[in-house]
Motif scaffolding. Structure first.
Motif, PDB file in Angstrom:
ATOM      1  N   TYR B  56      33.727  45.846  32.234  1.00  0.00           N
ATOM      2  CA  TYR B  56      33.872  45.839  30.787  1.00  0.00           C
ATOM      3  C   TYR B  56      35.181  45.122  30.459  1.00  0.00           C
ATOM      4  O   TYR B  56      35.997  44.835  31.362  1.00  0.00           O
ATOM      5  CB  TYR B  56      33.801  47.241  30.165  1.00  0.00           C
ATOM      6  CG  TYR B  56      35.093  47.935  29.998  1.00  0.00           C
ATOM      7  CD1 TYR B  56      35.776  47.885  28.795  1.00  0.00           C
ATOM      8  CD2 TYR B  56      35.670  48.623  31.054  1.00  0.00           C
ATOM      9  CE1 TYR B  56      36.989  48.516  28.654  1.00  0.00           C
ATOM     10  CE2 TYR B  56      36.875  49.252  30.919  1.00  0.00           C
ATOM     11  CZ  TYR B  56      37.542  49.190  29.723  1.00  0.00           C
ATOM     12  OH  TYR B  56      38.748  49.788  29.583  1.00  0.00           O
ATOM     13  N   PHE B  58      37.734  43.190  26.944  1.00  0.00           N
ATOM     14  CA  PHE B  58      37.864  42.868  25.528  1.00  0.00           C
ATOM     15  C   PHE B  58      38.724  41.633  25.353  1.00  0.00           C
ATOM     16  O   PHE B  58      39.575  41.323  26.188  1.00  0.00           O
ATOM     17  CB  PHE B  58      38.441  44.041  24.728  1.00  0.00           C
ATOM     18  CG  PHE B  58      39.755  44.576  25.226  1.00  0.00           C
ATOM     19  CD1 PHE B  58      40.950  44.086  24.735  1.00  0.00           C
ATOM     20  CD2 PHE B  58      39.795  45.577  26.180  1.00  0.00           C
ATOM     21  CE1 PHE B  58      42.159  44.581  25.192  1.00  0.00           C
ATOM     22  CE2 PHE B  58      41.008  46.074  26.649  1.00  0.00           C
ATOM     23  CZ  PHE B  58      42.192  45.577  26.146  1.00  0.00           C
ATOM     24  N   GLN B  60      41.479  39.909  22.821  1.00  0.00           N
ATOM     25  CA  GLN B  60      42.423  40.154  21.739  1.00  0.00           C
ATOM     26  C   GLN B  60      42.772  38.805  21.154  1.00  0.00           C
ATOM     27  O   GLN B  60      43.204  37.904  21.877  1.00  0.00           O
ATOM     28  CB  GLN B  60      43.678  40.847  22.280  1.00  0.00           C
ATOM     29  CG  GLN B  60      44.547  41.487  21.205  1.00  0.00           C
ATOM     30  CD  GLN B  60      45.643  40.616  20.590  1.00  0.00           C
ATOM     31  OE1 GLN B  60      46.220  40.979  19.591  1.00  0.00           O
ATOM     32  NE2 GLN B  60      45.922  39.456  21.159  1.00  0.00           N
ATOM     33  N   GLN B  78      43.601  36.288  24.350  1.00  0.00           N
ATOM     34  CA  GLN B  78      43.602  36.617  25.775  1.00  0.00           C
ATOM     35  C   GLN B  78      42.368  37.460  26.067  1.00  0.00           C
ATOM     36  O   GLN B  78      41.841  38.125  25.182  1.00  0.00           O
ATOM     37  CB  GLN B  78      44.847  37.453  26.178  1.00  0.00           C
ATOM     38  CG  GLN B  78      46.181  36.872  25.752  1.00  0.00           C
ATOM     39  CD  GLN B  78      46.518  37.258  24.330  1.00  0.00           C
ATOM     40  OE1 GLN B  78      46.251  38.373  23.887  1.00  0.00           O
ATOM     41  NE2 GLN B  78      47.105  36.340  23.584  1.00  0.00           N
ATOM     42  N   PHE B  80      40.902  40.525  28.703  1.00  0.00           N
ATOM     43  CA  PHE B  80      41.278  41.589  29.630  1.00  0.00           C
ATOM     44  C   PHE B  80      39.996  42.141  30.242  1.00  0.00           C
ATOM     45  O   PHE B  80      39.120  42.612  29.519  1.00  0.00           O
ATOM     46  CB  PHE B  80      42.038  42.691  28.884  1.00  0.00           C
ATOM     47  CG  PHE B  80      43.251  42.172  28.155  1.00  0.00           C
ATOM     48  CD1 PHE B  80      44.439  41.971  28.824  1.00  0.00           C
ATOM     49  CD2 PHE B  80      43.190  41.849  26.806  1.00  0.00           C
ATOM     50  CE1 PHE B  80      45.558  41.464  28.162  1.00  0.00           C
ATOM     51  CE2 PHE B  80      44.299  41.342  26.128  1.00  0.00           C
ATOM     52  CZ  PHE B  80      45.488  41.155  26.813  1.00  0.00           C
ATOM     53  N   TYR B  82      37.989  44.557  33.140  1.00  0.00           N
ATOM     54  CA  TYR B  82      38.129  45.815  33.893  1.00  0.00           C
ATOM     55  C   TYR B  82      36.865  46.096  34.692  1.00  0.00           C
ATOM     56  O   TYR B  82      35.762  45.711  34.287  1.00  0.00           O
ATOM     57  CB  TYR B  82      38.329  46.986  32.922  1.00  0.00           C
ATOM     58  CG  TYR B  82      39.603  46.935  32.132  1.00  0.00           C
ATOM     59  CD1 TYR B  82      40.719  47.655  32.538  1.00  0.00           C
ATOM     60  CD2 TYR B  82      39.704  46.164  30.983  1.00  0.00           C
ATOM     61  CE1 TYR B  82      41.901  47.603  31.814  1.00  0.00           C
ATOM     62  CE2 TYR B  82      40.882  46.097  30.259  1.00  0.00           C
ATOM     63  CZ  TYR B  82      41.975  46.826  30.682  1.00  0.00           C
ATOM     64  OH  TYR B  82      43.152  46.772  29.971  1.00  0.00           O
ATOM     65  N   GLN B  88      39.578  50.293  36.434  1.00  0.00           N
ATOM     66  CA  GLN B  88      40.775  49.598  36.928  1.00  0.00           C
ATOM     67  C   GLN B  88      40.825  48.157  36.391  1.00  0.00           C
ATOM     68  O   GLN B  88      39.790  47.490  36.300  1.00  0.00           O
ATOM     69  CB  GLN B  88      40.771  49.587  38.456  1.00  0.00           C
ATOM     70  CG  GLN B  88      41.027  50.965  39.049  1.00  0.00           C
ATOM     71  CD  GLN B  88      40.851  50.969  40.562  1.00  0.00           C
ATOM     72  OE1 GLN B  88      39.792  50.666  41.081  1.00  0.00           O
ATOM     73  NE2 GLN B  88      41.916  51.292  41.254  1.00  0.00           N
ATOM     74  N   PRO B  89      42.027  47.674  36.051  1.00  0.00           N
ATOM     75  CA  PRO B  89      42.154  46.303  35.557  1.00  0.00           C
ATOM     76  C   PRO B  89      41.757  45.305  36.636  1.00  0.00           C
ATOM     77  O   PRO B  89      42.052  45.500  37.814  1.00  0.00           O
ATOM     78  CB  PRO B  89      43.650  46.164  35.245  1.00  0.00           C
ATOM     79  CG  PRO B  89      44.207  47.531  35.269  1.00  0.00           C
ATOM     80  CD  PRO B  89      43.323  48.375  36.108  1.00  0.00           C
ATOM     81  N   VAL B  92      43.671  39.413  33.705  1.00  0.00           N
ATOM     82  CA  VAL B  92      44.189  39.077  32.371  1.00  0.00           C
ATOM     83  C   VAL B  92      44.175  37.562  32.306  1.00  0.00           C
ATOM     84  O   VAL B  92      44.667  36.919  33.232  1.00  0.00           O
ATOM     85  CB  VAL B  92      45.643  39.563  32.199  1.00  0.00           C
ATOM     86  CG1 VAL B  92      46.220  39.064  30.879  1.00  0.00           C
ATOM     87  CG2 VAL B  92      45.732  41.078  32.286  1.00  0.00           C
ATOM     88  N   ALA B 311      46.914  36.382  35.630  1.00  0.00           N
ATOM     89  CA  ALA B 311      48.099  37.217  35.807  1.00  0.00           C
ATOM     90  C   ALA B 311      47.869  38.271  36.883  1.00  0.00           C
ATOM     91  O   ALA B 311      48.696  38.478  37.749  1.00  0.00           O
ATOM     92  CB  ALA B 311      48.469  37.876  34.491  1.00  0.00           C
ATOM     93  N   PHE B 312      46.751  38.977  36.817  1.00  0.00           N
ATOM     94  CA  PHE B 312      46.373  39.790  37.966  1.00  0.00           C
ATOM     95  C   PHE B 312      44.868  39.767  38.067  1.00  0.00           C
ATOM     96  O   PHE B 312      44.171  39.728  37.085  1.00  0.00           O
ATOM     97  CB  PHE B 312      46.933  41.217  37.951  1.00  0.00           C
ATOM     98  CG  PHE B 312      46.523  42.084  36.800  1.00  0.00           C
ATOM     99  CD1 PHE B 312      45.427  42.928  36.897  1.00  0.00           C
ATOM    100  CD2 PHE B 312      47.264  42.079  35.628  1.00  0.00           C
ATOM    101  CE1 PHE B 312      45.086  43.746  35.842  1.00  0.00           C
ATOM    102  CE2 PHE B 312      46.919  42.906  34.567  1.00  0.00           C
ATOM    103  CZ  PHE B 312      45.819  43.739  34.669  1.00  0.00           C
TER     104      PHE B 312
END
Lengths: 319, 319
Positions: B56, B58, B60, B78, B80, B82, B88-89, B92, B311-312
């Motif tokens: 999942y 979203f 922004q 951006q 994001f 998960y 857990q992330p 990004v 970024a991760f």
């Protein structure tokens, strides 16, 4: 992130955040609850704007109930910080530990402003994730001599007792009942995820302040009707939101006892009026505090040259 | 992120996303609009869940109107991402360029399913950020021989013409009026931020398909009443949402002409019925497509070993 911020830093930052909110320098956004994972799992997005410091941001928190069986935390969260001048991203941070610190510190601030100044004994029901930061924070703002801990799992209670004694240097009594935990305490903290009351209002001593920290939806309840209706003052972060968000206050007969904590802190509304008053801080999460703590951590990282927990983080050239 | 994804990749991923949405494999979340910056500036959070792939996430997106004067984009975004198993992330990513690609590709997909198959000429009104990806994507799915461009700023139109000729190898005519731009086009794309109509419905040739791409709130309008009420079929991503989100359709007399694009693609609802039908794709943003494109990019980064824009980003050990 928490390595960049001491507990005293967090206490100072959140005291300031309540005052900033009171003056309109930090504004609450709305909230978005989105389904994810299995039925009942959720993602919650909580925005806020730091008008004075020119940042906006939001916390994203997920609840995945089956994580416990995987050895993972049920609740995960991150904070996303942006320039409120340009909308450019400024930092992404893991916010799990910071959320616990925030919740504990907010309860300690409430206790500082509402509990009896001569408080020496704290009773804590539930030795889970919130119990340590709330005791640690209360010990920074008041002179605590003993903590009573009660948990349905006595082994976990004993682990907490070791933490209290070894790390915080506070005497700790492992109570065998909720009653034994609360009856001589001037501050009681409920730190459970219970759906039914975890204490009996008749067991509370006169003058007791209660931090009800676990209930964050209408299905959850830690306080019984006697406790709620004995209260002379109930404070929350945002009264209207809290009345709709916590099962604890569903039974409240006299809504006039409810007031916003920032207005108690600013002196607009009286808090405790006598040594025998029962006071309650009902905590359901306040995104103003998340914003303030995230921003404090971001600024601390920039000034101290820390970066290891920050995915991206940069100064705003316009500011 | 866009270096990890070719235009053909994006077209394939978004065709698939419409079908996944049609079968319930991708679910829309709600949306949160929060104020930030100056009055009128906003932050929009758009969640979605990829049930089949167990993610999942979203988007922004911020709109800061004064950014134009700073040499910064007005809209920043951006994504994001998960795990939908654990919360857990996973990644990004900057999503500005990806959002333009998504919007252009979605319009090209709509054109593929609704425009006349013998389309050779595309008219584009507005040579801003959306004009390039929409033309590039249409040129991948149809045999385009010429594009007409019209912009109130002729210099910007000439820059677009050079792009079309040099990069896409398509003949480009810089039109001196909206009428000159649309009258011989079988596909017309409006790519402006206008608050009043940018074309006259009487100028459209029979059989024309229109991609109305600029209006995303009720104050914005690119199509005139004649165009809207001449249409034999109007498609949108989510009809109910679009009717409440675009100023273009406020004047629509017969709501029965509106249908969801995924249901046209699946054959549940007919699209174009004759060579003379006027069709419209009204685009206001569809978070299902953001999710699908973000996830495609994430998977492409993992499989190609790319990481420079992420970024991760990590694999989900449970999956």
């Amino acid at each position: 992130m928490s390595r960049a911020v001491t507990l005293d830093d967090a206490i100072g930052a959140l005291e300031q955040a309540f005052m900033d909110y009171n003056r309109g320098d930090i504004a609450l956004g709305g909230r978005l609850m989105a389904p994810c994972g299995k039925p009942g799992d959720t993602s919650l997005v909580l925005p806020a704007t730091h008008i004075r410091k020119q940042y906006y941001g939001f916390k994203q928190a997920t609840t995945f109930s089956e994580n416990a069986g995987r050895g993972l935390p049920t609740v995960l969260s991150q904070y996303f910080l942006y320039s409120n001048v340009t909308g450019q991203p400024r930092a992404v941070m893991d916010f799990m530990e910071m959320t616990s610190i925030k919740t504990g510190v907010a309860a300690a601030i409430a206790a500082r402003h509402l509990a009896r100044p001569d408080t020496r004994v704290v009773g804590i029901i539930g030795s889970g994730v919130l119990s340590r930061p709330v005791l640690a924070a209360i010990c920074r703002v008041m002179k605590i001599e003993r903590v009573n801990i009660f948990d349905l799992n006595p082994r976990q209670a004993r682990v907490f007792a070791t933490y209290a004694q070894e790390v915080l240097d506070v005497e700790c009594l492992v109570a065998e009942s909720s009653r034994g935990c609360v009856r001589d305490a001037q501050i009681v903290c409920t730190c459970t995820t219970s759906r039914k009351p975890v204490l009996d209002g008749d067991d509370l001593s006169p003058g007791c302040h209660i931090n009800a920290m676990g209930s964050y939806n209408l299905d959850m309840q830690e306080l019984d009707e006697k406790t709620v209706n004995r209260a002379d003052r109930i404070v929350t972060d945002v009264p209207r939101d809290t009345l709709n968000a916590s099962g604890d206050l569903a039974c409240l007969a006299n809504k006039d006892v409810v007031a916003a904590l920032d207005r108690i802190m600013s002196g607009e509304i009286p808090g405790r009026k006598s040594e025998k008053d029962i006071t309650i801080y009902e905590s359901v999460g306040f995104s103003v505090l998340d914003m303030a703590l995230a921003l404090f951590a971001h600024e601390a990282c920039l000034s101290k040259g820390f970066g290891q927990d920050v995915a991206f983080s940069s100064r705003d050239s316009e500011q």
